[in-house]
Design an enzyme around this catalytic site. Sequence first.
Site, PDB file in Angstrom:
ATOM      1  N   LYS A  13       0.830  -1.223   0.000  1.00  0.00           N
ATOM      2  CA  LYS A  13       0.000   0.000   0.000  1.00  0.00           C
ATOM      3  C   LYS A  13       0.862   1.269   0.000  1.00  0.00           C
ATOM      4  CE  LYS A  13      -2.088  -0.865   3.973  1.00  0.00           C
ATOM      5  NZ  LYS A  13      -1.531  -2.159   4.390  1.00  0.00           N
ATOM      6  N   ARG A  88      -9.359   1.429   8.633  1.00  0.00           N
ATOM      7  CA  ARG A  88      -9.032   0.035   8.951  1.00  0.00           C
ATOM      8  C   ARG A  88     -10.138  -0.640   9.762  1.00  0.00           C
ATOM      9  NH1 ARG A  88      -2.993   0.829   8.651  1.00  0.00           N
ATOM     10  NH2 ARG A  88      -2.019  -1.201   8.746  1.00  0.00           N
ATOM     11  N   ARG A 127      12.016  -7.292   5.526  1.00  0.00           N
ATOM     12  CA  ARG A 127      12.195  -5.858   5.259  1.00  0.00           C
ATOM     13  C   ARG A 127      13.191  -5.236   6.248  1.00  0.00           C
ATOM     14  NH1 ARG A 127       6.741  -2.607   4.576  1.00  0.00           N
ATOM     15  NH2 ARG A 127       6.304  -3.463   6.628  1.00  0.00           N
ATOM     16  N   ARG A 158      11.721  -2.887  11.384  1.00  0.00           N
ATOM     17  CA  ARG A 158      10.640  -2.222  12.118  1.00  0.00           C
ATOM     18  C   ARG A 158      10.190  -3.174  13.221  1.00  0.00           C
ATOM     19  NH1 ARG A 158       5.992  -0.046   8.024  1.00  0.00           N
ATOM     20  NH2 ARG A 158       4.652  -1.042   9.543  1.00  0.00           N
ATOM     21  N   ARG A 169      -0.526  -8.783  13.372  1.00  0.00           N
ATOM     22  CA  ARG A 169      -1.078  -7.754  12.469  1.00  0.00           C
ATOM     23  C   ARG A 169      -2.007  -8.385  11.433  1.00  0.00           C
ATOM     24  NH1 ARG A 169       4.114  -5.219  10.171  1.00  0.00           N
ATOM     25  NH2 ARG A 169       2.788  -3.777   9.044  1.00  0.00           N
TER      26      ARG A 169
HETATM   27  P1  AMP Z   1       1.031   0.691   8.500  1.00  0.00           P
HETATM   28  O1  AMP Z   1       2.314   1.400   8.262  1.00  0.00           O
HETATM   29  O2  AMP Z   1      -0.108   1.229   7.682  1.00  0.00           O
HETATM   30  O3  AMP Z   1       1.153  -0.812   8.384  1.00  0.00           O
HETATM   31  O4  AMP Z   1       0.615   0.987  10.024  1.00  0.00           O
HETATM   32  C1  AMP Z   1       1.455   0.592  11.088  1.00  0.00           C
HETATM   33  C2  AMP Z   1       0.625   0.452  12.359  1.00  0.00           C
HETATM   34  O5  AMP Z   1       0.033   1.734  12.695  1.00  0.00           O
HETATM   35  C3  AMP Z   1      -0.562  -0.492  12.278  1.00  0.00           C
HETATM   36  O6  AMP Z   1      -0.186  -1.843  12.472  1.00  0.00           O
HETATM   37  C4  AMP Z   1      -1.445   0.041  13.401  1.00  0.00           C
HETATM   38  O7  AMP Z   1      -0.933  -0.340  14.666  1.00  0.00           O
HETATM   39  C5  AMP Z   1      -1.249   1.555  13.259  1.00  0.00           C
HETATM   40  N1  AMP Z   1      -2.259   2.122  12.340  1.00  0.00           N
HETATM   41  C6  AMP Z   1      -2.028   2.639  11.098  1.00  0.00           C
HETATM   42  N2  AMP Z   1      -3.184   3.052  10.543  1.00  0.00           N
HETATM   43  C7  AMP Z   1      -4.173   2.791  11.440  1.00  0.00           C
HETATM   44  C8  AMP Z   1      -5.576   2.951  11.450  1.00  0.00           C
HETATM   45  N3  AMP Z   1      -6.232   3.452  10.387  1.00  0.00           N
HETATM   46  N4  AMP Z   1      -6.267   2.575  12.559  1.00  0.00           N
HETATM   47  C9  AMP Z   1      -5.625   2.068  13.617  1.00  0.00           C
HETATM   48  N5  AMP Z   1      -4.309   1.852  13.677  1.00  0.00           N
HETATM   49  C10 AMP Z   1      -3.574   2.201  12.597  1.00  0.00           C
END
Ligand code: AMP
Length: 215
Positions: A13, A88, A127, A158, A169
């Site tokens: 994404k 989400r 990664r 990360r 996740r």
């Molecule tokens: P990402 O980089 O999009 O994978 O986001 C990393 C982490 O941030 C996720 O695993 C969640 O813990 C948190 N996060 C990101 N976007 C959201 C969202 N829309 N709602 C809740 N938690 C989020």
Amino acid sequence: MRAVLMGPPSAGKGTQAARLGTEFGVPHISTGDMFRAAIAAGTDLGQQARGFIEAGKLVPDDVTMGIVRERLAEADARLGFVLDGFPRTVPQAEGLGEILASQDVKLDVVVLIEVPEEELIRRATGRRICQQCGRVYHIEWNPPPGHACECGGALVQRKDDSPETVKERLATYRTQTEPLRDYYSAEGSLAVVDGTGDPDEVHRRIVRVFEGCSL
Ligand code: AMP
């Protein structure tokens, strides 16, 4: 263009949304990036978000909605956006719908990027990110020149890319985010795109979907 890119963790994404934002001249808005920036800056928001992120759980909806509401009110986002990793949950999707209705606009499309689970795990756990310049490598497919980045910076994983957290996740995605598939499909705005293969090819698939929307 007002688009949402949805998909499981490591579906690509972020990579795709950044490129689409540049090409379509709209901001790329990633809630994950916003949370990581807040953690790095040591803000209250960062402190609130950190524990959830490191455990592979979602940050609570009220916190997430707050930052998105502020970001979508900024001038650049009024003309369009590519949202990455938001919404989400169903309440977040409803909240987004309300924000857009208050601006008298609608989403053009929700693109769901699909990738099989075994590949998601390989992508995430391999990664590595440069602490200095932010460059992203993959130990199998795009390995760094040595133990460090090309720029000399140290490479780190990360915290939420560890195998246990990646599994958590994915479970969070299945229970909390996957219901959005039906939500947006019922609205008629969902397009499903195959996220496997070369990132350039995935990009072309998404552009074809964008071009099919009434821009
Ligand atoms: P990402 O980089 O999009 O994978 O986001 C990393 C982490 O941030 C996720 O695993 C969640 O813990 C948190 N996060 C990101 N976007 C959201 C969202 N829309 N709602 C809740 N938690 C989020």
